[in-house]
Design a protein around this motif. Structure first.
Motif, PDB file in Angstrom:
ATOM      1  N   THR A  18      13.341 140.986 -11.477  1.00 47.56           N
ATOM      2  CA  THR A  18      13.215 139.519 -11.491  1.00 47.56           C
ATOM      3  C   THR A  18      13.285 139.190 -12.706  1.00 47.56           C
ATOM      4  O   THR A  18      13.317 139.824 -13.673  1.00 47.56           O
ATOM      5  CB  THR A  18      11.585 139.569 -11.019  1.00 47.56           C
ATOM      6  OG1 THR A  18      11.673 138.049 -10.664  1.00 47.56           O
ATOM      7  CG2 THR A  18      10.539 139.597 -11.840  1.00 47.56           C
ATOM      8  N   ILE A  34      10.385 138.955  -6.232  1.00 43.74           N
ATOM      9  CA  ILE A  34      10.793 140.075  -7.049  1.00 43.74           C
ATOM     10  C   ILE A  34      11.873 140.600  -6.037  1.00 43.74           C
ATOM     11  O   ILE A  34      11.380 140.955  -4.842  1.00 43.74           O
ATOM     12  CB  ILE A  34       9.925 141.186  -7.439  1.00 43.74           C
ATOM     13  CG1 ILE A  34       8.755 140.613  -8.104  1.00 43.74           C
ATOM     14  CG2 ILE A  34      10.498 142.036  -8.236  1.00 43.74           C
ATOM     15  CD1 ILE A  34       7.484 141.485  -8.432  1.00 43.74           C
ATOM     16  N   TRP A  49      12.567 141.703  -0.488  1.00 40.04           N
ATOM     17  CA  TRP A  49      11.531 141.075  -1.574  1.00 40.04           C
ATOM     18  C   TRP A  49      10.216 141.570  -1.504  1.00 40.04           C
ATOM     19  O   TRP A  49       9.696 141.881  -0.582  1.00 40.04           O
ATOM     20  CB  TRP A  49      11.955 139.536  -1.790  1.00 40.04           C
ATOM     21  CG  TRP A  49      10.820 138.759  -0.768  1.00 40.04           C
ATOM     22  CD1 TRP A  49       9.957 138.290  -0.921  1.00 40.04           C
ATOM     23  CD2 TRP A  49      11.328 138.631   0.697  1.00 40.04           C
ATOM     24  NE1 TRP A  49       9.284 137.762   0.281  1.00 40.04           N
ATOM     25  CE2 TRP A  49      10.188 137.562   1.325  1.00 40.04           C
ATOM     26  CE3 TRP A  49      12.286 139.003   1.520  1.00 40.04           C
ATOM     27  CZ2 TRP A  49      10.455 137.548   2.465  1.00 40.04           C
ATOM     28  CZ3 TRP A  49      12.422 138.680   2.751  1.00 40.04           C
ATOM     29  CH2 TRP A  49      11.329 137.748   3.374  1.00 40.04           C
TER      30      TRP A  49
END
Length: 68
Positions: A18, A34, A49
């Protein structure tokens, strides 16, 4: 960039990445998404994610993983 090892269940690691700007004066930082960019073992084809949400002294991490 980071690596997460999940205990129990499937074996392997997840690679996460990220880009975040952090304001040290912010009393309540926002949730952060992220990207899951890959992995090893049972997660070798992982995508998805992770939502990291501040929770006091810790962060709650909610994983959304696709492994096909």
């Amino acid at each position: 960039m980071g690596t997460v090892v999940l205990n129990g269940g499937p074996g392997g690691t997840l690679a996460l990445q990220t880009l975040a700007a952090v304001d040290p004066t912010d009393q309540a930082p926002p949730a952060l998404d992220i990207a899951i960019t890959g992995g090893t073992g049972d997660f070798k084809n992982a995508r998805g994610w992770v939502r990291s949400t501040p929770d006091g002294d810790w962060s709650k991490m909610e994983f959304h993983i696709v492994t096909r």
